[in-house]
Design a protein around this motif. Structure first.
Motif, PDB file in Angstrom:
ATOM      1  N   UNK A   1       0.827  -1.199   0.000  1.00 55.00           N
ATOM      2  CA  UNK A   1       0.000   0.000   0.000  1.00 55.00           C
ATOM      3  C   UNK A   1       0.867   1.256   0.000  1.00 55.00           C
ATOM      4  N   UNK A   2       1.907   1.289   0.837  1.00 55.93           N
ATOM      5  CA  UNK A   2       2.749   2.478   0.923  1.00 55.93           C
ATOM      6  C   UNK A   2       3.505   2.724  -0.381  1.00 55.93           C
ATOM      7  N   UNK A   3       3.882   1.663  -1.081  1.00 57.49           N
ATOM      8  CA  UNK A   3       4.526   1.843  -2.389  1.00 57.49           C
ATOM      9  C   UNK A   3       3.550   2.470  -3.389  1.00 57.49           C
ATOM     10  N   UNK A   4       2.301   1.980  -3.367  1.00 57.36           N
ATOM     11  CA  UNK A   4       1.300   2.535  -4.273  1.00 57.36           C
ATOM     12  C   UNK A   4       0.979   3.983  -3.908  1.00 57.36           C
ATOM     13  N   UNK A   5       0.848   4.235  -2.610  1.00 57.08           N
ATOM     14  CA  UNK A   5       0.509   5.578  -2.157  1.00 57.08           C
ATOM     15  C   UNK A   5       1.618   6.569  -2.485  1.00 57.08           C
ATOM     16  N   UNK A   6       2.859   6.171  -2.328  1.00 57.47           N
ATOM     17  CA  UNK A   6       3.985   7.045  -2.667  1.00 57.47           C
ATOM     18  C   UNK A   6       3.989   7.375  -4.157  1.00 57.47           C
ATOM     19  N   UNK A   7       3.610   6.397  -4.961  1.00 56.74           N
ATOM     20  CA  UNK A   7       3.633   6.591  -6.419  1.00 56.74           C
ATOM     21  C   UNK A   7       2.457   7.435  -6.897  1.00 56.74           C
ATOM     22  N   UNK A   8       1.251   7.183  -6.348  1.00 57.01           N
ATOM     23  CA  UNK A   8       0.046   7.843  -6.871  1.00 57.01           C
ATOM     24  C   UNK A   8      -0.519   8.930  -5.949  1.00 57.01           C
ATOM     25  N   UNK A   9       0.060   9.086  -4.765  1.00 57.30           N
ATOM     26  CA  UNK A   9      -0.390  10.098  -3.815  1.00 57.30           C
ATOM     27  C   UNK A   9      -1.826   9.844  -3.358  1.00 57.30           C
ATOM     28  N   UNK A  10      -2.063   8.645  -2.831  1.00 57.72           N
ATOM     29  CA  UNK A  10      -3.367   8.330  -2.265  1.00 57.72           C
ATOM     30  C   UNK A  10      -3.658   9.249  -1.071  1.00 57.72           C
ATOM     31  N   UNK A  11      -4.928   9.395  -0.747  1.00 53.65           N
ATOM     32  CA  UNK A  11      -5.346  10.119   0.452  1.00 53.65           C
ATOM     33  C   UNK A  11      -5.242   9.141   1.631  1.00 53.65           C
ATOM     34  N   UNK A  12      -4.066   9.069   2.223  1.00 51.70           N
ATOM     35  CA  UNK A  12      -3.808   8.100   3.287  1.00 51.70           C
ATOM     36  C   UNK A  12      -4.694   8.341   4.506  1.00 51.70           C
ATOM     37  N   UNK A  13      -4.891   9.600   4.857  1.00 52.76           N
ATOM     38  CA  UNK A  13      -5.690   9.910   6.038  1.00 52.76           C
ATOM     39  C   UNK A  13      -7.095   9.340   5.908  1.00 52.76           C
ATOM     40  N   UNK A  14      -7.710   9.527   4.742  1.00 52.02           N
ATOM     41  CA  UNK A  14      -9.057   8.994   4.515  1.00 52.02           C
ATOM     42  C   UNK A  14      -9.039   7.473   4.488  1.00 52.02           C
ATOM     43  N   UNK A  15      -8.045   6.898   3.819  1.00 54.26           N
ATOM     44  CA  UNK A  15      -7.977   5.432   3.718  1.00 54.26           C
ATOM     45  C   UNK A  15      -7.926   4.784   5.093  1.00 54.26           C
ATOM     46  N   UNK A  16      -7.036   5.266   5.946  1.00 52.03           N
ATOM     47  CA  UNK A  16      -6.869   4.631   7.247  1.00 52.03           C
ATOM     48  C   UNK A  16      -8.049   4.926   8.175  1.00 52.03           C
TER      49      UNK A  16
END
Length: 405
Positions: A64-79
């Motif tokens: 997940x962190x690799x994908x988020x770093x690449x695409x800039x996911x909204x981590x706060x909302x996801x978690x």
């Protein structure tokens, strides 16, 4: 690697789902959601097709962190969604920003009855009657294949259809008769906002404000879909899907053009009708429609006069041993095939359950393709299996019936 249930190799994401290893091409990622299903948090992504990826897979956090770093996911909302575990909740955490790929022109050219204009140098006006093989020969398209092997054609140049200019219009070209006119064009249109603004612009372009929208389709909170006549024998549809319980909003309007014109010349078969012989006949007690359409298969023709005179108001299967042909006569058309290109027949009975019961009559070809020729009530075709085997010297398989669930 042996203990991981999810991992990335290059641009391919691998993950386990119900004991199978699935994969997604990361380069094709279009949008991502956090979603709760059965009290389990999932990462839902769309990359060519839908992928539901459990957060409980061993190795998920690292991926997940690799994908988020690449695409800039909204981590706060996801978690936050994962922590709350509110059943059926789903929230978008990322969507690919797409450039606008269409333009509403200032001048509306009313030339849709003829065809569409490709912005090559010089521009080419192409008829809707142009076949798949003719279109490929013009050099204005490129073919590509999906991961599943399906063939598509994509225009290399912008295409004008009346009052709209479209980038990368596409054609589905898998398992089609290439000598037939193209049947469907499609494209996903994005406005610069990646919202339903694209849908609203197309609706304004083609649908009058004072009409009853229910004549064309529907406009609901979850989805808007309209289909209408664009030109002579050409229909168009526009569809936008919003975030609702079972739907995902990718910011695009799906635009399709459908060729509804009739090309009855493909039904002519005078050369064969002049020499045909009927050496065997299996007659049904009633009329049955042929499920294969002439626009999809070269074997669909007019019912020969000799067959019509014999059958009157019935359908049949006839054998022509002289010309090594077999024919299936329906209500308005017949399917005529080379006998040696058939390997066997299948009668598949389906029992009523949630859906109704029926029986499929299928022809299996040497190409490993098969055709659904007739459909009737459950067990209708079983009584003709022996006669068909005797007449054609081909086996007829009747698998166990199953319920229409």
């Amino acid at each position: 690697m042996e203990n991981k249930e999810i991992w990335i190799e290059g641009d391919i994401l691998f993950y386990k789902d119900h004991g199978n290893v699935e994969n997604a091409n990361i380069q094709s990622l279009k949008y991502a959601y956090a979603q709760i299903l059965g009290n389990v948090p999932f990462l839902f992504v769309f990359a060519d097709h839908q992928h539901y990826i459990s957060t409980e897979l061993q190795g998920f956090g690292e991926v997940y962190h690799k994908l988020s770093d690449r695409f800039r996911f909204d981590d706060e909302t996801f978690f936050a969604v994962c922590k709350a575990r509110k059943e059926d909740e789903k929230v978008k955490i990322w969507a690919k920003k797409m450039p606008q790929n269409y333009q509403i022109l200032d001048e509306y050219l009313n030339d849709g009855d003829f065809g569409y204009e490709v912005y090559t140098e010089p521009k080419q006006m192409i008829s809707w009657d142009t076949t798949y093989e003719q279109l490929e020969a013009l050099g204005c398209i490129e073919a590509y294949f999906t991961d599943f092997g399906a063939k598509y054609l994509r225009f290399k140049y912008p295409v004008r259809i009346e009052g709209i200019l479209i980038d990368q219009l596409e054609v589905y070209a898998d398992n089609v008769s290439t000598n037939r006119p193209v049947q469907e064009f499609f494209v996903d249109l994005y406005d610069e906002t990646n919202t339903d603004k694209s849908y609203k612009k197309l609706r304004e372009l083609w649908i009058d404000d004072d009409v009853d929208i229910n004549q064309y389709g529907y406009e609901r909170d979850d989805q808007c879909y309209l289909q209408f006549a664009l030109a002579n024998g050409i229909n168009a549809s526009i569809c936008y899907t919003y975030d609702e319980e079972y739907a995902y909003d990718d910011g695009s309007t799906s635009l399709h053009f459908y060729n509804k014109r009739e090309y009855k010349s493909f039904l002519e078969n005078k050369e064969y009708e002049e020499v045909m012989e009927i050496s065997g006949l299996l007659s049904f007690p009633n009329k049955l429609d042929i499920n294969v359409k002439y626009i999809d298969h070269d074997g669909v023709k007019h019912i020969p006069l000799k067959v019509k005179e014999l059958l009157k108001e019935k359908s049949d299967i006839w054998l022509d041993s002289v010309n090594h042909k077999i024919g299936f006569a329906g209500t308005d058309t017949a399917l005529i095939l080379d006998l040696e290109k058939i390997t066997y027949f299948t009668i598949q009975n389906v029992l009523p359950a949630k859906g109704s019961g029926y029986a499929d009559f299928m022809v299996h070809l040497t190409t490993e393709d098969y055709l659904y020729v007739f459909i009737e009530d459950t067990y209708f075709f079983d009584q003709f299996a022996g006669q068909l085997e005797q007449m054609t010297k081909k086996s007829v398989e009747i698998p166990e019936a199953y319920y229409n669930c």
